[in-house]
Design an enzyme around this catalytic site. Structure first.
Site, PDB file in Angstrom:
ATOM      1  N   GLU A 196       1.646  -0.402  -5.003  1.00 49.35           N
ATOM      2  CA  GLU A 196       0.715   0.672  -5.318  1.00 49.35           C
ATOM      3  C   GLU A 196       1.603   1.897  -5.509  1.00 49.35           C
ATOM      4  O   GLU A 196       2.101   2.454  -4.531  1.00 49.35           O
ATOM      5  CB  GLU A 196      -0.284   0.896  -4.184  1.00 49.35           C
ATOM      6  N   ASP A 247       0.837  -1.193   0.000  1.00 46.40           N
ATOM      7  CA  ASP A 247       0.000   0.000   0.000  1.00 46.40           C
ATOM      8  C   ASP A 247       0.882   1.258   0.000  1.00 46.40           C
ATOM      9  O   ASP A 247       1.887   1.328   0.717  1.00 46.40           O
ATOM     10  CB  ASP A 247      -0.882  -0.025   1.246  1.00 46.40           C
TER      11      ASP A 247
END
Length: 718
Positions: A382, A346
């Site tokens: 990401e 993330d």
């Protein structure tokens, strides 16, 4: 009962609470503490029964060993040191701290002002003397034994990978065939109905939203909402307790083993860019109380404040060697102890920041790449954060793959009918080479997606012009406002058959585009069954029917299409090549890729820049850089975002006789074989795929099953 530390006759280098058969060794890092105390609790976690100063400090590691102490022991830490916020130090021994290496978490966090190191109602320079232990979660000593029964990681090659992003609770809570007691748990996730669905869909890897321990946010509880997605990690080694049906973390091992037995890899979504402690005004639950100045990046101008590139209030200081070690130890633990096959990071740009700037050659990437365990698992970034210079799509080093939001946005815009998208869609079909074809990166660098947990579902993309996040309690201000969506004539669900027919075709177009494109496809859980979040594009706090996958309104025709188009991708290696198709020709003059206008003439500058052109043909063959032994086929793809169009089929590489093998404009059977001669009509808003006629005939000795597959996909399945 009394407890005391004793000497170990050997060095124990691991951090955390390690049961070694005769007792338990405790070790924790703090560079600036003056003393660290181990606190032991009753089995129910309610009573502190011992508080023992860790007797040994070597460098910045505090440690001690207690003979006879075994698995199930409930514990926490208290750290003594300067409470000097202006210089970044926030030690407060009144606050019980969760071990950063805790393998299991006991109890539920109960929000109370006592959890804060400062006094609520005053500024963060104040000092709070209340004991937080009654409200804090605790760690639990674990027995590491588990019988894997010879189970091994799968390590599936990237070209054969099809990812399914799912939430443990969201996928299982409403499934009618998952037993009630298992819904929302790891065991429900690996139950037979879920695995059967994924196997039939053709999934090769399941990517789970965060399953490491995270607490609920206080402000959400006050609004009677929940931290549903879980992007607020507090325990990087412990599984989320509410996903356990009992009290044994071996349930997650059982889940992984069952997925592996079904041929699927397990990828974890991990959040190492920040923690659940928030800004300097957040609670003191672990890292802040152990060593705020080491664990977090602090403002270079005023270390009283945290430096935030994540939008959550803090940024983990991964450049610090001991914080880096914690992250790497955590990743290795999930691979070694839990047999996890990969990770999706993330806000990964934060992990690549050094001196606050993103550096693709930075310490974190170097540490991963040299690690013999981690370099061999699937690594997905990401590729952005919310800080300056944080958008880094295409900027990550091998072996990382990256979520490609450009694919999502351009596919939506092309099929929505936006002008000037032919050039952009050509990039996405061929693996986004502009972003990824550098530094010897391959065509599988791009993780292609139509939708993800964050944003509209596929159904909502064709059903809503605007977001509808009112249930989040922020007056619809949260979530992205530019979704490149199109309700096609009605906002939300409708009984209008014409609109529903158009929506179904567009979903077929988008799913087919995903499966026909170079790169690695990722499907959002529920998209294949027509799941809607009623227009909510930020369901992070909706642990209810808004955020859960709904199975009662199963869209059987679209699910059937999805299964077949996934199988079609698997049947055609030309769609999943490792090397970028560049237009190079082989020594014998064979073309590997060519772009065509509807009249079968080559695309030229005028056509590429024609904002009104909505039809594009592409011929795909074996990459000139593929190994000579690699078996390959040929396909001609036509993407038509406009009206009905007459298309001439090209003569290329000696091929001139084609058969239509996929047609998203067909209402009943999109994969029925059609022999073609002369110009063909490609229907409005549809994709047509053609295979050379010679590749659509089964061998004479083929079995009935093989013949069915030939005529189903236009060639023999390999």
């Amino acid at each position: 009962m009394s407890f005391s530390f004793s000497e170990l006759d050997f060095l124990k280098p691991e951090l955390g609470a390690e049961y070694i058969g005769s007792g338990t060794h405790f070790a924790v890092f703090s560079a600036h503490a003056e003393q660290v105390e181990l606190c032991l609790f009753s089995p129910d976690g309610k009573k502190e029964i011992a508080r023992l100063p860790l007797p040994k400090r070597e460098g910045d590691i505090w440690s001690g060993y207690i003979a006879g102490l075994g698995p199930g022991t409930v514990y926490g830490y208290r750290a003594h040191g300067p409470y000097d916020p202006k210089n970044g130090h926030r030690f407060n021994a009144n606050k019980l701290l969760l071990d950063p290496y805790a393998k299991q978490v006991h109890g539920d966090l109960k929000w109370d002002d006592a959890l804060y190191g400062y006094t609520i109602g005053k500024d963060d320079l104040s000092f709070d003397e209340r004991d937080s232990a009654p409200y804090m979660v605790k760690g639990v000593v674990q027995d590491p034994d588990f019988d894997w029964a010879g189970e091994q990681a799968i390590r599936r090659p990237w070209p054969e990978t099809i990812i399914y992003e799912a939430h443990v609770r969201g996928l299982t809570m409403l499934h009618p065939k998952v037993p009630d007691r298992l819904r929302g748990t790891f065991l429900g996730m690996c139950s037979d109905p879920i695995i059967d669905h994924l196997v039939k869909l053709g999934i090769s890897a399941i990517e789970l939203l965060p399953i490491q321990f995270f607490p609920n946010d206080r402000y959400l509880e006050e609004k009677k909402l929940t931290n549903y997605w879980g992007y607020q990690t507090l325990g990087f080694f412990a599984p989320q307790a509410r996903y356990l049906s009992g009290d044994k973390i071996t349930e997650i091992k059982t889940m992984v083993r069952k997925f592996h037995a079904a041929g699927m890899e397990v990828i974890m979504d991990v959040v190492y860019n920040h923690t659940a402690e928030g800004s300097e005004k957040g609670p003191t639950m672990s890292f802040r109380g152990l060593d705020n100045a080491s664990y977090y990046i602090l403002s270079p101008d005023d270390p009283r404040h945290t430096f935030d590139t994540t939008g959550t209030g803090n940024t983990l200081n991964v450049a610090h060697p001991m914080v880096m070690r914690m992250v790497l130890d955590s990743l290795r633990y999930w691979v070694g102890a839990m047999h996890i096959d990969g990770f999706r990071f993330d806000l990964a740009s934060t992990l690549g920041r050094q001196d606050l700037e993103f550096d693709r050659q930075g310490l974190f990437f170097g540490a991963i790449r040299q690690d013999p365990i981690l370099a061999g698992v699937k690594l997905i970034a990401e590729p952005w954060d919310v800080g300056a210079g944080g958008y880094q799509v295409g900027g990550f080093p091998h072996p990382f793959r990256e979520w490609n939001d450009k694919f999502r946005d351009d596919v939506r815009r092309f099929w929505k009918g936006d002008g000037g998208m032919v050039s952009e869609i050509s990039q996405r079909i061929t693996g986004s080479a502009v972003q990824f074809n550098h530094s010897d990166r391959g065509a599988t660098s791009s993780i292609n997606l139509l939708s993800a947990h964050d944003g509209f579902t596929l159904m909502d993309t064709v059903s809503f012009d605007d977001k509808h996040n009112e249930a989040n309690g922020e007056d619809n201000r949260d979530g992205h406002s530019d979704n490149h969506s199109d309700n096609m004539g009605a906002e939300g669900a409708t009984d209008n058959e014409d609109i529903n027919r158009l929506r179904a075709r567009r979903r077929r177009n988008m799913m087919a585009t995903l499966m026909l494109s170079q790169g690695v496809p990722m499907i959002l859980a529920g998209d294949e069954v027509g799941n809607s979040q009623i227009g909510n594009n930020n369901a992070y706090c909706q642990d209810n029917e808004i955020g859960w996958t709904k199975w009662d309104g199963l869209d059987d025709p679209f699910l059937d299409f999805c299964r077949k188009v996934v199988a079609f991708r698997k049947a055609h290696p030309v769609l999943r090549q490792e090397r970028f198709l560049t237009g190079d020709s082989t020594e014998d003059g064979r073309i590997e890729i060519a772009w065509y206008k509807p009249d079968a003439s080559f695309m030229d500058d005028g056509a590429w820049n024609d904002a009104g052109l909505q039809v594009l043909g592409v011929y795909l063959s074996k990459s000139a850089h593929s190994p000579d032994t690699e078996e390959m086929d040929d396909l001609y793809l036509v993407f038509n975002a406009g009206g009905d169009c007459e298309v001439h089929l090209p003569e290329v590489n000696g091929l001139k006789h084609w058969a239509r093998v996929l047609d998203t404009g067909a209402e009943e059977d999109a994969f029925k074989l059609h022999e073609q001669a002369g110009p063909v009509i490609v229907y409005a808003q549809s994709i047509a795929v053609f295979a050379p006629k010679g590749q659509t005939q089964p061998p004479k000795d083929a079995s009935k099953a093989e013949r069915r597959r030939w005529f189903h996909f236009g060639r023999r399945s390999r």
